[in-house]
Every structure is written in C-alpha cells, then in structure tokens.
Design an enzyme around this catalytic site. Structure first.
Site, PDB file in Angstrom:
ATOM      1  N   GLY A  72       0.846  -1.192   0.000  1.00  0.00           N
ATOM      2  CA  GLY A  72       0.000   0.000   0.000  1.00  0.00           C
ATOM      3  C   GLY A  72       0.873   1.231   0.000  1.00  0.00           C
ATOM      4  O   GLY A  72       2.069   1.150   0.321  1.00  0.00           O
ATOM      5  N   CYS A  99       5.251  -6.259   1.594  1.00  0.00           N
ATOM      6  CA  CYS A  99       5.577  -4.831   1.624  1.00  0.00           C
ATOM      7  C   CYS A  99       4.858  -4.149   2.800  1.00  0.00           C
ATOM      8  O   CYS A  99       5.137  -4.458   3.942  1.00  0.00           O
ATOM      9  CB  CYS A  99       5.253  -4.188   0.275  1.00  0.00           C
ATOM     10  SG  CYS A  99       6.011  -2.574   0.085  1.00  0.00           S
ATOM     11  N   TYR A 100       3.892  -3.262   2.551  1.00  0.00           N
ATOM     12  CA  TYR A 100       3.175  -2.622   3.657  1.00  0.00           C
ATOM     13  C   TYR A 100       2.596  -3.678   4.601  1.00  0.00           C
ATOM     14  O   TYR A 100       2.608  -3.517   5.823  1.00  0.00           O
ATOM     15  CB  TYR A 100       2.048  -1.744   3.098  1.00  0.00           C
ATOM     16  CG  TYR A 100       1.277  -0.985   4.160  1.00  0.00           C
ATOM     17  CD1 TYR A 100       1.683   0.286   4.562  1.00  0.00           C
ATOM     18  CD2 TYR A 100       0.152  -1.543   4.769  1.00  0.00           C
ATOM     19  CE1 TYR A 100       0.991   0.972   5.546  1.00  0.00           C
ATOM     20  CE2 TYR A 100      -0.554  -0.858   5.752  1.00  0.00           C
ATOM     21  CZ  TYR A 100      -0.131   0.404   6.133  1.00  0.00           C
ATOM     22  OH  TYR A 100      -0.812   1.081   7.104  1.00  0.00           O
ATOM     23  N   HIS A 186       8.136  -7.601  -3.843  1.00  0.00           N
ATOM     24  CA  HIS A 186       6.867  -7.972  -4.493  1.00  0.00           C
ATOM     25  C   HIS A 186       7.011  -9.274  -5.275  1.00  0.00           C
ATOM     26  O   HIS A 186       7.588  -9.284  -6.356  1.00  0.00           O
ATOM     27  CB  HIS A 186       6.410  -6.838  -5.414  1.00  0.00           C
ATOM     28  CG  HIS A 186       5.968  -5.640  -4.643  1.00  0.00           C
ATOM     29  ND1 HIS A 186       4.669  -5.471  -4.218  1.00  0.00           N
ATOM     30  CD2 HIS A 186       6.653  -4.577  -4.163  1.00  0.00           C
ATOM     31  CE1 HIS A 186       4.566  -4.354  -3.530  1.00  0.00           C
ATOM     32  NE2 HIS A 186       5.765  -3.791  -3.482  1.00  0.00           N
ATOM     33  N   GLU A 188       4.718 -10.800  -6.800  1.00  0.00           N
ATOM     34  CA  GLU A 188       3.726 -10.893  -7.877  1.00  0.00           C
ATOM     35  C   GLU A 188       4.198 -10.293  -9.198  1.00  0.00           C
ATOM     36  O   GLU A 188       3.575 -10.516 -10.229  1.00  0.00           O
ATOM     37  CB  GLU A 188       2.414 -10.220  -7.427  1.00  0.00           C
ATOM     38  CG  GLU A 188       2.466  -8.709  -7.233  1.00  0.00           C
ATOM     39  CD  GLU A 188       3.010  -8.273  -5.865  1.00  0.00           C
ATOM     40  OE1 GLU A 188       3.641  -9.095  -5.176  1.00  0.00           O
ATOM     41  OE2 GLU A 188       2.826  -7.101  -5.501  1.00  0.00           O
ATOM     42  N   SER A 240     -22.393  -8.106 -28.170  1.00  0.00           N
ATOM     43  CA  SER A 240     -21.664  -7.149 -29.003  1.00  0.00           C
ATOM     44  C   SER A 240     -20.707  -7.858 -29.951  1.00  0.00           C
ATOM     45  O   SER A 240     -20.202  -7.268 -30.886  1.00  0.00           O
ATOM     46  CB  SER A 240     -20.861  -6.205 -28.109  1.00  0.00           C
ATOM     47  OG  SER A 240     -19.803  -6.936 -27.491  1.00  0.00           O
ATOM     48  N   GLY A 241     -20.432  -9.130 -29.665  1.00  0.00           N
ATOM     49  CA  GLY A 241     -19.420  -9.831 -30.471  1.00  0.00           C
ATOM     50  C   GLY A 241     -18.075  -9.840 -29.764  1.00  0.00           C
ATOM     51  O   GLY A 241     -17.164 -10.562 -30.152  1.00  0.00           O
ATOM     52  N   GLY A 242     -17.942  -9.042 -28.695  1.00  0.00           N
ATOM     53  CA  GLY A 242     -16.709  -9.059 -27.912  1.00  0.00           C
ATOM     54  C   GLY A 242     -16.653 -10.311 -27.047  1.00  0.00           C
ATOM     55  O   GLY A 242     -17.668 -10.987 -26.854  1.00  0.00           O
ATOM     56  N   VAL A 243     -15.468 -10.586 -26.507  1.00  0.00           N
ATOM     57  CA  VAL A 243     -15.290 -11.847 -25.796  1.00  0.00           C
ATOM     58  C   VAL A 243     -16.150 -11.924 -24.521  1.00  0.00           C
ATOM     59  O   VAL A 243     -16.743 -12.963 -24.225  1.00  0.00           O
ATOM     60  CB  VAL A 243     -13.799 -12.147 -25.523  1.00  0.00           C
ATOM     61  CG1 VAL A 243     -13.139 -11.041 -24.749  1.00  0.00           C
ATOM     62  CG2 VAL A 243     -13.625 -13.447 -24.784  1.00  0.00           C
ATOM     63  N   ASP A 244     -16.296 -10.814 -23.792  1.00  0.00           N
ATOM     64  CA  ASP A 244     -17.005 -10.878 -22.513  1.00  0.00           C
ATOM     65  C   ASP A 244     -18.487 -11.202 -22.706  1.00  0.00           C
ATOM     66  O   ASP A 244     -19.023 -12.119 -22.075  1.00  0.00           O
ATOM     67  CB  ASP A 244     -16.872  -9.567 -21.730  1.00  0.00           C
ATOM     68  CG  ASP A 244     -15.417  -9.152 -21.576  1.00  0.00           C
ATOM     69  OD1 ASP A 244     -14.553 -10.033 -21.700  1.00  0.00           O
ATOM     70  OD2 ASP A 244     -15.162  -7.953 -21.366  1.00  0.00           O
ATOM     71  N   SER A 245     -19.148 -10.446 -23.596  1.00  0.00           N
ATOM     72  CA  SER A 245     -20.583 -10.723 -23.765  1.00  0.00           C
ATOM     73  C   SER A 245     -20.779 -12.073 -24.451  1.00  0.00           C
ATOM     74  O   SER A 245     -21.766 -12.767 -24.186  1.00  0.00           O
ATOM     75  CB  SER A 245     -21.294  -9.594 -24.512  1.00  0.00           C
ATOM     76  OG  SER A 245     -20.870  -9.509 -25.847  1.00  0.00           O
ATOM     77  N   SER A 246     -19.845 -12.485 -25.295  1.00  0.00           N
ATOM     78  CA  SER A 246     -20.003 -13.781 -25.974  1.00  0.00           C
ATOM     79  C   SER A 246     -19.924 -14.934 -24.980  1.00  0.00           C
ATOM     80  O   SER A 246     -20.746 -15.853 -25.005  1.00  0.00           O
ATOM     81  CB  SER A 246     -18.913 -13.979 -27.032  1.00  0.00           C
ATOM     82  OG  SER A 246     -19.022 -12.994 -28.014  1.00  0.00           O
ATOM     83  N   LYS A 384      -9.912 -11.179 -17.226  1.00  0.00           N
ATOM     84  CA  LYS A 384     -10.093 -11.317 -18.684  1.00  0.00           C
ATOM     85  C   LYS A 384      -9.472 -12.612 -19.246  1.00  0.00           C
ATOM     86  O   LYS A 384     -10.106 -13.324 -20.017  1.00  0.00           O
ATOM     87  CB  LYS A 384      -9.454 -10.111 -19.368  1.00  0.00           C
ATOM     88  CG  LYS A 384      -9.673 -10.044 -20.859  1.00  0.00           C
ATOM     89  CD  LYS A 384     -10.720  -9.035 -21.137  1.00  0.00           C
ATOM     90  CE  LYS A 384     -11.051  -8.892 -22.580  1.00  0.00           C
ATOM     91  NZ  LYS A 384     -12.193  -7.975 -22.730  1.00  0.00           N
TER      92      LYS A 384
END
Ligand code: XMP
Length: 530
Positions: A72, A99-100, A186, A188, A240-246, A384
């Site tokens: 943080g 870290c923090y 870190h 990550e 919409s044809g995008g990956v998320d809505s598909s 994603k």
C-alpha cells in the site's frame, strides 16, 4: 495509486465452489493487489480481494486457507494509515504480509520499523541467510523488486529474519509456529524471478491448498449458479461480439437454453463482416435465439453533423439503450439481463477514485439500472484471461475468444474531427480490414492489445498516382501493446509489414492516398483518438 473496493463480494462466489480452498488478499491500497490475486489463481488456488477493513465475520465465514496482506502507498506511521487488526493474525489461518503488509505485521507484533532515509525502488539483490519454510528450495542470492520507504530493521519476537537486501536489513521473516510470514519485496511482479515459487511455498506447503483451481474447471459451476439464479425465468443479453458478452451469453444459454434471447444491435459502426460473423456463430452454430437489429440508419441520422467526441458517445449510448429497450418490450420484458461484467470492473467500481473523466467509456454500451432487470453476471469473479479460458472450454471459436477489444461506439470514434458518414465508414472499414488481414497473416494479432485505423474526417492531402494528381484521405495506423489498457506502448511493427499495409490500402481503396503511423504511447496519448 489508491483504490477502494466493493465491500460486497461478487454474487457468483467461486470461493464457495472452491470448497474453502480460497486464499483472500486483503487490500491495503497497493497498485499490485489485483495482480497478487491473479498470480495466486495462476498457482491453482482461487483468490479474491477484500478491503483491508472487511469484517472479521465475513472473513471467518469464508474460511480461507490463508490470508495475504497487500502492499500500500501509506507509511505505517502516517496519520490515517490503514490499520492491521491483531485479530487477523490470530485467526489460526496462515498470513503472508507483502511490503506494507509485512511492515504492518512487524509493527503490530513488536518488531522495529523505521522510515529509511533513502527508499528502495526497483530491482534489488536479495541475500538469503536462512530459507525457512517460505524461501525453501530457493537460491541464496536472487533478484527481487522493491518499492518502499518504511523498512523493517528488526523482526518481532519469535520471528526469524530470513533475508536482507542493501537497504532492507530484514527483507523476509517468518514465525512458523504462528504461521506468520512477511516479505518486503513484491513476489507478484515479473521482475522477481522466484516470486511465483515463494507464493507456491506459501500456498502449498504452508496453507496446504490442493493447487487444482483453474478457470476452465469452473465452467460447470458457473452454469449451475446461473440455473439456480434464473430458475425458469426469461433472460435477455446484449451481444456485441466481444469476448465478454459472448462468453457470458453462451454460459447462460448452456444453463437455461431458449429461456435466453440475445439481441445484437448493429449500429453500422462495426468492422467489416463483423455483424455477419456474430450472427453466424450464435444463431447458426450455437443455435442461440438471436435478434439482429439493423439500426444503421437510425444511428447515422442521429450522428449527422456531429463531430464532438463526447456528443458522439452520448448519442450512441442513448440510441443503443432505446433500441435495446424496444426489443426488450417486444419480448415482453424478460426479468433477467445478462452482462459480461468482469472482476476488474467489480474491483474498480468499488468506490470513488477521484479520477478525472478522460472519456465517458462506461456510459456507452452499458445499460442503466432504471430498466428494471435483475442482473446475471456470470463472469463477475473472473479476470479477462480467465474468461478466455472459460470461453475455449465451452467451445467458443478461437477467433471470437481472442478478439482484440473494440469500443462500444465502434468506428464512430475513429472518424475524427468531422462528421461520421457512411462513405467514411466504408473507407475506414476497408482500411481496417487490410490492416487486420496483414497482421493476422504475419501471426501478430494476439501479440497486440489492439490494432486499428483512424480516419481524419476533414483532412485531404495531395499525392500522385499514375502521373495524376490525387487529393485523398489519410489513414492512420494505430497498434499498441498493453496488459490492461491503463498504459500502452506503440507496437514496433515490422517495416515490411507496414509497407505492405500502406501499399494495399492505397491500391485497394481509391479515396486513400497516404498512410501514416501513430507512435504515441499511453500516457500521454490515449489508445483511441477520441
Ligand atoms: P483509451 O482510448 O481511453 O481506451 O486509451 C482504453 C481502452 O478502452 C477502449 N474504449 C472503449 N470501450 N466503450 C468501450 O467499451 C467506449 O466508449 C470506449 N472507449 C475506449 C479502447 O478501445 C481501449 O481498449
């Protein structure tokens, strides 16, 4: 950068289906908190973020296998610094402070933490004195990524100091008897090469997780959760044809079949053949009930004479909602609305960020609450790349799963500085087609976050073709690499590819006589021109 989190967990809580195999990340406001959760998932353990002050009751109820305290921006000594509650260290659950998180743990348990005169930022050399449980199996010297000013000078009683760096006398410590661990660096970020090994030591050896979680493995659980939510109700989804809505639409279709109807609003601002591809995939191949609305004329009429970017977005957003509402009415208003909301959206909309509105993205293509639907958001707990895994798992074609992001207002925000007309849209569509064709042919499509063309609407330049003077449009090529669209770099496309693209555009599109390349990174530029 400090963010605040939604305190309510996603409705689809995969932690529950993970059978208390999850590890929670408590967010103390660090830039990398999301990334910690992603890395933990990559290790095979489900993980979610909670605010650092999430109630003890909620944490106990979720019965995590372990807790990770994030980094943080605050100093542990600054006024209003997020406090680490002692009870969290006494839950009987292993805790790793980063870290923090490590500094706060040290301070709470009687270690010595001081603000160092010079901070430690960037790559550092770690000298491991004792590997303990946390650094077990790792080399005595390794590099790591640091970003801190406060420093632990002496571990709390009962802890063993494991490692140091030039500016951090105690860069890692542990008390295996109480299952408390801390690292100053870190794990990550990619610049800490053994970071994943350290996380695995914690998750596997310390927390005893079974390390078997994967996004692909949760598709069935998601489908089950949708069935439980919707029952025999009816749902509608704006595709919409995008990956998320598909992916969201297909999951819901798997769950409730023809109780779902998808609506694809073709606003005429799509890329070449895109509308046909969406219809072919969903209606013809997957047999999902789909209404394709040809609304091109409506949108173009409303956009006539408009060139100001925010006005365009507003008009397109409003018209989209109107068309969608009409279809919902025709379907006698189903009770449920399917949306492809992702975990990053959930985290980022958790509270006021105080950030300035650069572009009103989320007003476009989104649907307001007043429409009165109950939301079905099967991807709320996923990042994603995990959505892509789920998509592949349930049989979506690679071409759809790996589609580059495309903005809700479509090509309208790529015709800049003048009116959006159907002639200009055709030119831009043809130019975009050439670019995508060459980029796919060169095998570069997936390496790019986005690649597209921009058409300055009112700009013409002089050229010469076949001994004739021409006065034509300029096409701009924009190609960027990025992880999350927050920052981006312009892509170093090969010269011979650029040459082929330019010559094809000029040969194949009669109105174009010049092609230029945008070499602006973000910041200071944005990815789109409007
Ligand atoms: P900028 O241009 O702000 O864009 O760097 C960041 C990312 O967001 C996409 N974008 C949009 N997506 N509706 C969307 O759904 C919008 O209005 C919109 N505007 C920009 C952009 O393509 C990039 O990936």
């Amino acid at each position: 950068m400090t963010r605040s989190l939604a305190s309510s967990p996603p409705e689809v809580t995969l932690g529950a289906t993970a059978g208390s195999q999850e590890v929670l990340v408590l967010d103390f406001g660090g830039q990398y908190s999301q990334l910690i959760a992603r890395r933990v998932r990559e290790c095979g353990v489900f993980s979610e973020l909670l605010p650092h002050d999430a109630s003890l009751e909620e944490i106990r109820t979720r019965a995590p296998r372990g807790l990770i305290l994030s980094g943080g921006p605050a100093s542990v000594y600054s006024e209003g610094a997020p406090h680490l509650r002692r009870e969290l260290l006494e839950l009987g659950v292993p805790v790793l402070g980063i870290c923090y998180g490590m500094q706060a743990m040290a301070l709470e348990l009687g270690g010595q933490v001081q603000a160092a005169t010079i901070g430690e930022f960037g790559r550092s050399r770690l000298e491991v004195r004792a590997t303990g449980r946390l650094l077990h199996g790792l080399p005595a010297q390794q590099s790591c990524w640091m970003s801190h000013r406060d420093t632990v000078f002496a571990p709390p009683p009962g802890f063993i100091a494991l490692a140091s760096s030039s500016e951090s006398p105690v860069a890692a410590f542990e008390d295996p008897a109480r299952d408390l661990y801390g690292i100053q660096f870190h794990p990550e970020v990619v610049h800490t090469p053994y970071g994943t090994d350290i996380l695995k030591n914690f998750l596997d050896d310390v927390c005893g997780c079974d390390m078997e979680w994967s996004a692909a493995s949760v598709a069935d659980d998601l489908i089950e959760a949708i069935r439980a939510q919707v029952g025999n109700g009816r749902a509608i989804c704006g595709l919409s044809g995008g990956v998320d809505s598909s992916v969201a639409a297909l999951l819901v279709h798997r769950a409730i079949g023809d109780q779902l109807t998808c609506v694809f609003v073709d606003h005429g601002l799509m890329r070449k053949n895109e509308g046909d591809q969406v219809v072919a995939a969903f209606r013809d191949h997957f047999k999902v009930p789909l209404i394709a609305v040809d609304a091109e004329q409506r949108f173009l009429e409303r956009l006539a004479g408009v060139s100001e970017p925010e006005s365009k977005r507003k008009i397109i957003g409003e018209e989209f909602i109107r068309v969608f509402e009409e279809q919902a009415e025709r379907l006698e208003h189903p009770a449920y609305l399917v949306q492809g909301t992702l975990y990053s959206d959930v985290i980022e909309s958790g509270g006021p960020t105080g950030a300035a509105t650069i572009k009103s993205h989320h007003n476009v293509g989104g649907l307001p609450e007043e429409l009165g639907f109950e939301l079905v958001e099967p991807l709320r707990a996923l990042f994603k790349d995990e959505v892509r895994e789920v998509g592949l798992q349930i049989g979506l074609p690679e071409r759809l799963v790996w589609r580059q992001p495309f903005p809700g207002p479509g090509l309208a925000i790529r015709i800049v500085g003048g009116e959006v007309t159907s002639e200009r849209l055709d030119i831009l569509r043809d130019a975009d087609f050439v670019l995508q064709d060459e980029i796919r042919g060169a095998g570069l499509y997936r390496e790019l976050w986005q690649s597209f063309c921009v058409l300055p609407a009112d700009l013409r330049t002089v050229g010469v073709q076949g001994d004739e003077r021409t006065y034509g449009y300029v096409v701009v090529i924009r190609a960027v690499t990025s992880d999350d669209a927050m920052t981006a770099d312009w892509a170093r496309l090969p010269y011979d590819l650029l040459e082929r693209v330019a010559s094809r555009m000029i040969n194949e599109i009669s109105q174009v006589n010049r092609v230029v390349l945008d070499i602006t990174s973000k910041p200071p530029g944005t990815i789109e021109w409007e």
